[in-house]
Scaffold this motif. Structure first.
Motif, PDB file in Angstrom:
ATOM      1  N   MET A   1       0.851  -1.182   0.000  1.00 54.00           N
ATOM      2  CA  MET A   1       0.000   0.000   0.000  1.00 54.00           C
ATOM      3  C   MET A   1       0.888   1.233   0.000  1.00 54.00           C
ATOM      4  SD  MET A   1      -3.129   1.022   2.373  1.00 54.00           S
ATOM      5  CE  MET A   1      -4.005   2.473   1.919  1.00 54.00           C
ATOM      6  N   GLU A   2       0.443   2.236  -0.753  1.00 50.26           N
ATOM      7  CA  GLU A   2       1.205   3.473  -0.817  1.00 50.26           C
ATOM      8  C   GLU A   2       1.049   4.244   0.495  1.00 50.26           C
ATOM      9  OE1 GLU A   2       1.575   7.494  -3.532  1.00 50.26           O
ATOM     10  OE2 GLU A   2       0.172   5.933  -4.107  1.00 50.26           O
ATOM     11  N   PRO A   3       2.161   4.675   1.099  1.00 51.96           N
ATOM     12  CA  PRO A   3       2.057   5.418   2.366  1.00 51.96           C
ATOM     13  C   PRO A   3       1.513   6.816   2.119  1.00 51.96           C
ATOM     14  CG  PRO A   3       4.339   5.346   1.638  1.00 51.96           C
ATOM     15  CD  PRO A   3       3.548   4.489   0.679  1.00 51.96           C
ATOM     16  N   PRO A   4       0.879   7.413   3.143  1.00 52.72           N
ATOM     17  CA  PRO A   4       0.350   8.762   2.978  1.00 52.72           C
ATOM     18  C   PRO A   4       1.441   9.804   2.805  1.00 52.72           C
ATOM     19  CG  PRO A   4       0.040   7.978   5.222  1.00 52.72           C
ATOM     20  CD  PRO A   4       0.564   6.844   4.429  1.00 52.72           C
ATOM     21  N   LEU A   5       2.633   9.533   3.294  1.00 54.04           N
ATOM     22  CA  LEU A   5       3.790  10.393   3.080  1.00 54.04           C
ATOM     23  C   LEU A   5       5.044   9.558   3.262  1.00 54.04           C
ATOM     24  CD1 LEU A   5       4.088  12.804   6.153  1.00 54.04           C
ATOM     25  CD2 LEU A   5       2.733  10.759   6.094  1.00 54.04           C
ATOM     26  N   GLU A   6       6.108  10.001   2.620  1.00 50.68           N
ATOM     27  CA  GLU A   6       7.346   9.222   2.680  1.00 50.68           C
ATOM     28  C   GLU A   6       8.140   9.505   3.948  1.00 50.68           C
ATOM     29  OE1 GLU A   6       8.317   6.784   0.696  1.00 50.68           O
ATOM     30  OE2 GLU A   6       6.502   7.038  -0.497  1.00 50.68           O
ATOM     31  N   ARG A   7       8.266  10.784   4.293  1.00 42.37           N
ATOM     32  CA  ARG A   7       9.055  11.169   5.466  1.00 42.37           C
ATOM     33  C   ARG A   7       8.182  11.935   6.450  1.00 42.37           C
ATOM     34  NH1 ARG A   7      13.829   9.519   4.685  1.00 42.37           N
ATOM     35  NH2 ARG A   7      14.724  10.435   6.544  1.00 42.37           N
ATOM     36  N   ILE A   8       8.383  11.639   7.708  1.00 41.47           N
ATOM     37  CA  ILE A   8       7.624  12.266   8.784  1.00 41.47           C
ATOM     38  C   ILE A   8       8.583  13.179   9.551  1.00 41.47           C
ATOM     39  CG2 ILE A   8       6.358  11.821  10.922  1.00 41.47           C
ATOM     40  CD1 ILE A   8       5.895   8.927   9.617  1.00 41.47           C
ATOM     41  N   HIS A   9       8.236  14.450   9.630  1.00 34.24           N
ATOM     42  CA  HIS A   9       9.030  15.430  10.374  1.00 34.24           C
ATOM     43  C   HIS A   9       8.203  15.894  11.569  1.00 34.24           C
ATOM     44  CE1 HIS A   9      11.948  15.905   7.084  1.00 34.24           C
ATOM     45  NE2 HIS A   9      10.893  15.675   6.324  1.00 34.24           N
ATOM     46  N   VAL A  73      -1.182  -1.529   7.720  1.00 34.13           N
ATOM     47  CA  VAL A  73      -2.378  -1.486   8.578  1.00 34.13           C
ATOM     48  C   VAL A  73      -2.633  -0.052   9.049  1.00 34.13           C
ATOM     49  CG1 VAL A  73      -3.340  -2.257  10.790  1.00 34.13           C
ATOM     50  CG2 VAL A  73      -2.112  -3.876   9.325  1.00 34.13           C
ATOM     51  N   LEU A  74      -1.574   0.649   9.421  1.00 32.92           N
ATOM     52  CA  LEU A  74      -1.724   2.025   9.894  1.00 32.92           C
ATOM     53  C   LEU A  74      -2.171   2.946   8.756  1.00 32.92           C
ATOM     54  CD1 LEU A  74       1.372   2.174  12.248  1.00 32.92           C
ATOM     55  CD2 LEU A  74      -1.035   2.020  12.928  1.00 32.92           C
ATOM     56  N   ALA A  75      -1.663   2.700   7.552  1.00 32.85           N
ATOM     57  CA  ALA A  75      -2.084   3.502   6.398  1.00 32.85           C
ATOM     58  C   ALA A  75      -3.561   3.260   6.091  1.00 32.85           C
ATOM     59  CB  ALA A  75      -1.221   3.176   5.178  1.00 32.85           C
ATOM     60  N   ILE A  76      -3.990   2.038   6.187  1.00 33.99           N
ATOM     61  CA  ILE A  76      -5.398   1.712   5.948  1.00 33.99           C
ATOM     62  C   ILE A  76      -6.281   2.331   7.039  1.00 33.99           C
ATOM     63  CG2 ILE A  76      -7.075  -0.196   5.938  1.00 33.99           C
ATOM     64  CD1 ILE A  76      -4.819  -1.872   4.539  1.00 33.99           C
ATOM     65  N   THR A  93      -4.653  15.080   1.611  1.00 35.42           N
ATOM     66  CA  THR A  93      -5.517  14.987   2.796  1.00 35.42           C
ATOM     67  C   THR A  93      -4.971  13.948   3.770  1.00 35.42           C
ATOM     68  OG1 THR A  93      -7.457  15.658   1.531  1.00 35.42           O
ATOM     69  CG2 THR A  93      -7.868  14.470   3.598  1.00 35.42           C
ATOM     70  N   LEU A  94      -4.555  12.808   3.247  1.00 35.73           N
ATOM     71  CA  LEU A  94      -4.019  11.761   4.124  1.00 35.73           C
ATOM     72  C   LEU A  94      -2.757  12.243   4.843  1.00 35.73           C
ATOM     73  CD1 LEU A  94      -4.488   8.621   1.841  1.00 35.73           C
ATOM     74  CD2 LEU A  94      -5.841   9.232   3.853  1.00 35.73           C
ATOM     75  N   ALA A  95      -1.878  12.921   4.132  1.00 35.31           N
ATOM     76  CA  ALA A  95      -0.646  13.422   4.752  1.00 35.31           C
ATOM     77  C   ALA A  95      -0.960  14.455   5.829  1.00 35.31           C
ATOM     78  CB  ALA A  95       0.269  14.018   3.685  1.00 35.31           C
ATOM     79  N   THR A  96      -1.875  15.362   5.527  1.00 33.05           N
ATOM     80  CA  THR A  96      -2.249  16.395   6.507  1.00 33.05           C
ATOM     81  C   THR A  96      -2.891  15.772   7.740  1.00 33.05           C
ATOM     82  OG1 THR A  96      -2.556  18.037   4.771  1.00 33.05           O
ATOM     83  CG2 THR A  96      -3.666  18.450   6.872  1.00 33.05           C
TER      84      THR A  96
END
Length: 128
Positions: A1-9, A73-76, A93-96
């Motif tokens: 599954m594609e993640p909502p964002l690649e890097r988390i800051h 699972v977390l992305a879903i 929207t998912l990233a935000t």
């Protein structure tokens, strides 16, 4: 599954809250605490407030590091939450929403006076 964002800051405030949580829970990995925080926020019936969150700390991780074996699972779960909240499920929207949920969850965990050790996190999870 594609993640909502690649890097988390993370914000500097979130970093300081995580340092407190690391000290009280003895969980020394950012990503594990962030998973607890994200799930803590998702458990709330209300949406997080749409506030700007600065990425002003030096704490960052990839989605894969954040989620580990649970990353899909977390992305879903995030996508389902956004759908249920009527927010849409496009990538922006998912990233935000992820950033809002993560930072709200970190604040909730850090501000919970009942969390004094790792067992208290488990009690919180069982309660919800």
């Amino acid at each position: 599954m594609e993640p909502p964002l690649e890097r988390i800051h993370l914000s500097q405030t979130a970093k300081e809250q995580l340092i407190k949580l690391k000290r009280t829970t003895k969980i020394d990995q950012w990503n594990i605490l962030c998973r607890w925080a994200f799930c803590r926020s998702l458990a709330e019936p209300t949406n997080p407030s749409p506030v700007p969150i600065p990425a002003d700390s030096n704490v960052e991780m990839t989605w894969r590091v954040f989620g580990g074996e649970l990353s899909d699972v977390l992305a879903i779960a995030l996508k389902q939450r956004c759908y249920n909240d009527g927010l849409g499920t496009d990538k922006e929207t998912l990233a935000t929403q992820f950033r809002l949920h993560l930072h709200r969850g970190i604040a909730y965990l850090a501000g919970d006076p009942n969390i004094k050790k790792i067992e208290d996190l488990i009690k919180l999870a069982i309660k919800n």
